[in-house]
Scaffold this motif. Structure first.
Motif, PDB file in Angstrom:
ATOM      1  N   LEU A   1       0.805  -1.156  -0.068  1.00 30.61           N
ATOM      2  CA  LEU A   1      -0.198   0.100  -0.147  1.00 30.61           C
ATOM      3  C   LEU A   1       0.873   1.206  -0.001  1.00 30.61           C
ATOM      4  O   LEU A   1       1.833   1.307   0.805  1.00 30.61           O
ATOM      5  N   PRO A   2       0.750   2.161  -0.920  1.00 34.04           N
ATOM      6  CA  PRO A   2       1.410   3.466  -0.889  1.00 34.04           C
ATOM      7  C   PRO A   2       1.247   4.249   0.359  1.00 34.04           C
ATOM      8  O   PRO A   2      -0.003   4.024   0.953  1.00 34.04           O
ATOM      9  N   PRO A   3       2.126   5.070   0.783  1.00 31.49           N
ATOM     10  CA  PRO A   3       1.945   5.992   1.878  1.00 31.49           C
ATOM     11  C   PRO A   3       0.458   6.890   1.788  1.00 31.49           C
ATOM     12  O   PRO A   3       0.246   7.231   0.557  1.00 31.49           O
ATOM     13  N   LEU A   4      -0.362   6.853   2.636  1.00 35.44           N
ATOM     14  CA  LEU A   4      -1.634   7.532   2.547  1.00 35.44           C
ATOM     15  C   LEU A   4      -1.578   8.760   3.223  1.00 35.44           C
ATOM     16  O   LEU A   4      -0.671   9.099   4.212  1.00 35.44           O
ATOM     17  N   PRO A   5      -2.156   9.854   2.749  1.00 33.61           N
ATOM     18  CA  PRO A   5      -2.181  11.191   3.416  1.00 33.61           C
ATOM     19  C   PRO A   5      -2.850  11.066   4.655  1.00 33.61           C
ATOM     20  O   PRO A   5      -3.696  10.179   4.933  1.00 33.61           O
ATOM     21  N   PRO A   6      -2.590  11.925   5.780  1.00 29.18           N
ATOM     22  CA  PRO A   6      -3.264  12.068   6.947  1.00 29.18           C
ATOM     23  C   PRO A   6      -4.452  12.482   6.601  1.00 29.18           C
ATOM     24  O   PRO A   6      -5.002  13.601   5.778  1.00 29.18           O
TER      25      PRO A   6
ATOM     26  N   ALA B   1      -8.863  22.515  -8.665  1.00 31.55           N
ATOM     27  CA  ALA B   1     -10.001  22.616  -7.735  1.00 31.55           C
ATOM     28  C   ALA B   1      -9.682  22.740  -6.193  1.00 31.55           C
ATOM     29  O   ALA B   1     -10.378  23.027  -5.394  1.00 31.55           O
ATOM     30  N   LEU B   2      -8.655  21.969  -5.890  1.00 33.80           N
ATOM     31  CA  LEU B   2      -8.551  21.772  -4.424  1.00 33.80           C
ATOM     32  C   LEU B   2      -8.522  23.088  -3.543  1.00 33.80           C
ATOM     33  O   LEU B   2      -9.112  23.184  -2.463  1.00 33.80           O
ATOM     34  N   PRO B   3      -7.925  24.341  -3.946  1.00 35.06           N
ATOM     35  CA  PRO B   3      -7.758  25.328  -2.951  1.00 35.06           C
ATOM     36  C   PRO B   3      -9.210  25.927  -3.085  1.00 35.06           C
ATOM     37  O   PRO B   3      -9.308  26.773  -1.881  1.00 35.06           O
TER      38      PRO B   3
ATOM     39  N   SER C   1      -7.064  16.018   1.235  1.00 31.20           N
ATOM     40  CA  SER C   1      -5.723  16.090   0.490  1.00 31.20           C
ATOM     41  C   SER C   1      -6.275  15.195  -0.748  1.00 31.20           C
ATOM     42  O   SER C   1      -7.533  14.895  -0.824  1.00 31.20           O
ATOM     43  N   LEU C   2      -5.140  15.256  -1.864  1.00 28.51           N
ATOM     44  CA  LEU C   2      -5.471  14.702  -3.117  1.00 28.51           C
ATOM     45  C   LEU C   2      -4.418  13.667  -3.310  1.00 28.51           C
ATOM     46  O   LEU C   2      -3.293  14.103  -3.318  1.00 28.51           O
ATOM     47  N   LEU C   3      -4.625  12.698  -3.291  1.00 33.71           N
ATOM     48  CA  LEU C   3      -3.976  11.442  -3.944  1.00 33.71           C
ATOM     49  C   LEU C   3      -4.020  10.780  -5.339  1.00 33.71           C
ATOM     50  O   LEU C   3      -5.232  10.310  -5.622  1.00 33.71           O
ATOM     51  N   ILE C   4      -3.026  10.858  -6.016  1.00 37.12           N
ATOM     52  CA  ILE C   4      -3.308  10.367  -7.600  1.00 37.12           C
ATOM     53  C   ILE C   4      -2.259   9.202  -7.684  1.00 37.12           C
ATOM     54  O   ILE C   4      -1.089   9.434  -7.609  1.00 37.12           O
ATOM     55  N   LEU C   5      -2.817   8.250  -8.013  1.00 34.32           N
ATOM     56  CA  LEU C   5      -1.789   6.907  -8.425  1.00 34.32           C
ATOM     57  C   LEU C   5      -1.820   6.834  -9.657  1.00 34.32           C
ATOM     58  O   LEU C   5      -2.569   6.764 -10.542  1.00 34.32           O
ATOM     59  N   GLY C   6      -0.463   6.757 -10.117  1.00 32.30           N
ATOM     60  CA  GLY C   6      -0.269   6.922 -11.619  1.00 32.30           C
ATOM     61  C   GLY C   6       1.039   7.548 -11.991  1.00 32.30           C
ATOM     62  O   GLY C   6       1.812   8.040 -11.193  1.00 32.30           O
ATOM     63  N   GLU C   7       1.427   7.242 -13.213  1.00 31.82           N
ATOM     64  CA  GLU C   7       2.758   7.824 -13.479  1.00 31.82           C
ATOM     65  C   GLU C   7       2.508   8.025 -15.032  1.00 31.82           C
ATOM     66  O   GLU C   7       1.793   7.540 -15.861  1.00 31.82           O
ATOM     67  N   GLY C   8       3.373   9.127 -15.658  1.00 33.35           N
ATOM     68  CA  GLY C   8       3.499   9.629 -17.039  1.00 33.35           C
ATOM     69  C   GLY C   8       4.156  10.817 -17.198  1.00 33.35           C
ATOM     70  O   GLY C   8       4.937  11.423 -16.151  1.00 33.35           O
ATOM     71  N   SER C   9       4.015  11.263 -18.414  1.00 30.22           N
ATOM     72  CA  SER C   9       4.959  12.515 -18.887  1.00 30.22           C
ATOM     73  C   SER C   9       4.594  13.646 -18.249  1.00 30.22           C
ATOM     74  O   SER C   9       5.515  14.709 -18.357  1.00 30.22           O
ATOM     75  N   LEU C  10       3.508  13.930 -17.645  1.00 32.81           N
ATOM     76  CA  LEU C  10       3.133  15.170 -16.998  1.00 32.81           C
ATOM     77  C   LEU C  10       3.634  15.217 -15.546  1.00 32.81           C
ATOM     78  O   LEU C  10       3.245  16.328 -15.009  1.00 32.81           O
ATOM     79  N   ARG C  11       4.402  14.230 -14.936  1.00 36.02           N
ATOM     80  CA  ARG C  11       4.693  14.603 -13.623  1.00 36.02           C
ATOM     81  C   ARG C  11       5.177  15.839 -13.225  1.00 36.02           C
ATOM     82  O   ARG C  11       4.769  16.560 -12.506  1.00 36.02           O
ATOM     83  N   GLY C  12       6.306  16.380 -14.073  1.00 33.36           N
ATOM     84  CA  GLY C  12       7.096  17.591 -13.718  1.00 33.36           C
ATOM     85  C   GLY C  12       6.016  18.679 -14.028  1.00 33.36           C
ATOM     86  O   GLY C  12       6.115  19.577 -13.091  1.00 33.36           O
TER      87      GLY C  12
ATOM     88  N   GLY D   1       0.973  26.255  -3.899  1.00 38.21           N
ATOM     89  CA  GLY D   1       1.377  25.957  -2.533  1.00 38.21           C
ATOM     90  C   GLY D   1       0.670  24.775  -1.621  1.00 38.21           C
ATOM     91  O   GLY D   1       0.176  24.817  -0.864  1.00 38.21           O
ATOM     92  N   LEU D   2       0.522  23.852  -2.755  1.00 36.95           N
ATOM     93  CA  LEU D   2      -0.309  22.576  -2.181  1.00 36.95           C
ATOM     94  C   LEU D   2       0.677  21.529  -1.933  1.00 36.95           C
ATOM     95  O   LEU D   2       0.214  20.332  -1.925  1.00 36.95           O
ATOM     96  N   GLU D   3       1.960  21.582  -1.783  1.00 35.78           N
ATOM     97  CA  GLU D   3       2.733  20.529  -1.333  1.00 35.78           C
ATOM     98  C   GLU D   3       2.325  19.540  -0.382  1.00 35.78           C
ATOM     99  O   GLU D   3       2.564  18.373  -0.304  1.00 35.78           O
ATOM    100  N   ASN D   4       1.732  20.406   0.632  1.00 34.29           N
ATOM    101  CA  ASN D   4       1.155  19.392   1.838  1.00 34.29           C
ATOM    102  C   ASN D   4      -0.081  18.639   1.591  1.00 34.29           C
ATOM    103  O   ASN D   4      -0.447  18.081   2.547  1.00 34.29           O
ATOM    104  N   ARG D   5      -0.654  19.095   0.568  1.00 39.15           N
ATOM    105  CA  ARG D   5      -2.009  18.461   0.283  1.00 39.15           C
ATOM    106  C   ARG D   5      -2.093  17.429  -0.870  1.00 39.15           C
ATOM    107  O   ARG D   5      -3.138  16.846  -1.131  1.00 39.15           O
ATOM    108  N   VAL D   6      -1.252  17.582  -1.886  1.00 44.21           N
ATOM    109  CA  VAL D   6      -1.322  16.567  -3.099  1.00 44.21           C
ATOM    110  C   VAL D   6      -0.073  15.824  -3.113  1.00 44.21           C
ATOM    111  O   VAL D   6       1.139  16.255  -2.859  1.00 44.21           O
ATOM    112  N   PHE D   7      -0.545  14.530  -3.275  1.00 39.97           N
ATOM    113  CA  PHE D   7       0.563  13.226  -3.242  1.00 39.97           C
ATOM    114  C   PHE D   7       0.408  12.606  -4.698  1.00 39.97           C
ATOM    115  O   PHE D   7      -0.631  12.142  -4.933  1.00 39.97           O
ATOM    116  N   LEU D   8       1.608  12.378  -5.249  1.00 41.90           N
ATOM    117  CA  LEU D   8       1.680  11.722  -6.424  1.00 41.90           C
ATOM    118  C   LEU D   8       2.763  10.606  -6.219  1.00 41.90           C
ATOM    119  O   LEU D   8       4.014  10.641  -6.605  1.00 41.90           O
TER     120      LEU D   8
END
Length: 363
Positions: free
Chosen positions: A187-192, A214-216, A224-235, A245-252
């Motif tokens: 299981l990947p790390p889950l947000p609090p 939409a998150l703000p 929080s928002l957790l997105i499972l997946g990989e691809g060319s748009l990660r960067g 300023g969502l580093e503490n709320r969005v997890f990839l």
């Protein structure tokens, strides 16, 4: 002692460019596992073994490795189909129909029957006029090289008849096999706290930028928002997260071998794509009792989210509606849907179709 007579479609051939984690390839591996379990032979022409789905290759699968994941390598391999001598050829999604066309062109009347599954929308409103015209023209060539088309819902079947100009008797409705828990999957790390879950490739089609934007604006500033997946748009997505300023709320965290536990623990699942076929993540979320919010990215979405108690469907470009729908399902105490249990046996439905087509060819 009576001699065992193999079924007409004893040897099934399919293909995939890589094992990077796309829904098309994952569904194909599930089906292949089912076909192998009942004694069929399955060969997979594979461009590259690299990718997280490598751990999902079923035992007994024959692999023809190309060591080249480019699409033209798949086309070039089409000439080897005759030597492999399959009874049926399964094209696992729209992306691969060019390979199916090349096989039919090269083998002509000696080609095995070809079955193509519709994995993506056949109506693409996001395309420009010229691209949309070319796409329609390409779709209308499909009846020349596909013996049968498989749609995953009745609405997708109707869309195939309309857009491909194929006769209804050449379109079957068969769902993908239901997702199952993967034993031993990490299981990947889950947000609090509470979180919104998304599952899908980090590619333009999926429009994860809409969800991040939409998150703000959500009422709950802690969700929080957790997105499972990989691809060319990660960067690009990481840059968007930083700019907002969502580093503490969005997890990839990347690809997950089994997204079901993540979906089950989520407050709501979201899909904001421009276009889809029959999005498996919606069914997966509903199978574990998690409500969904989705754009109207396919005619199949409203077939899946067919009751208000299951989720909310919004227009693709209505940012306000997306926020309102998420806010609605994030309301504390909101009732979750009962788990939606899939019916039918897609593995055997496919085999019945394959056997019928192969038997017709033998006669």
């Amino acid at each position: 002692m009576p001699q065992h007579i193999p079924p007409p479609a004893n040897h099934i051939l399919s293909f995939a460019q890589s094992l990077r984690g796309g829904g098309v390839e994952r569904a194909m591996l599930r089906m292949a596992a089912g076909w192998l379990d009942v004694g069929r032979r399955v060969t997979l022409v594979l461009g590259s073994r690299e990718g997280p789905l490598a751990g999902e290759l079923p035992p007994g699968l024959d692999i023809v490795a190309l060591h080249d994941a480019r699409y033209r390598a798949m086309i070039a391999a089409a000439g080897d189909v005759r030597a492999m001598a399959p009874d049926i050829l399964f094209c696992p999604g729209n992306h691969y129909t060019g390979v199916a066309a090349a096989i039919r062109l090269r083998l002509g009347g000696s080609s095995p029957p070809i079955v193509g599954k519709i994995s993506n929308a056949l109506v693409r409103p996001e395309l420009g006029r010229a691209a949309a015209w070319g796409y329609r023209r390409w779709l209308r060539l499909h009846p020349r090289f596909l013996d049968q088309v498989v749609a995953m819902t009745p609405a997708m079947a109707a869309e195939a008849v309309a857009e491909m100009k194929i006769t209804p008797d050449r379109v079957s409705v068969i769902a993908n096999p239901a997702a199952r828990l993967v034993p031993g999957a990490v299981l990947p790390p889950l947000p609090p706290g509470r979180y919104i879950a998304g599952v899908g490739r980090l590619e333009p089609q999926k429009r994860w930028d809409r969800v991040i934007a939409a998150l703000p604006h959500l009422a709950d500033k802690a969700v929080s928002l957790l997105i499972l997946g990989e691809g060319s748009l990660r960067g690009a997505l990481e840059a968007q997260v930083a700019a907002l300023g969502l580093e503490n709320r969005v997890f990839l965290p990347g690809h997950a071998a089994d997204p079901l536990p993540v979906l089950e623990r989520a407050t709501v699942a979201v899909l904001a794509s421009d276009f889809e076929g029959v999005p498996g993540v919606l069914r997966e979320a509903l199978s574990v009792g998690t409500p969904v919010v989705s754009t109207d990215s396919s005619v199949a979405v409203r077939e899946i989210v067919h009751l208000p108690a299951l989720g909310t469907v919004v227009a693709r470009d209505d940012a306000g509606a997306l926020v309102a729908a998420l806010d609605g399902w994030l309301t504390p105490g909101r009732t979750r849907p009962a788990p939606q249990i899939a019916s039918g046996d897609p593995v055997r439905d496919y085999l019945a179709l394959f056997d019928r087509l192969a038997a017709q060819r033998i006669r």
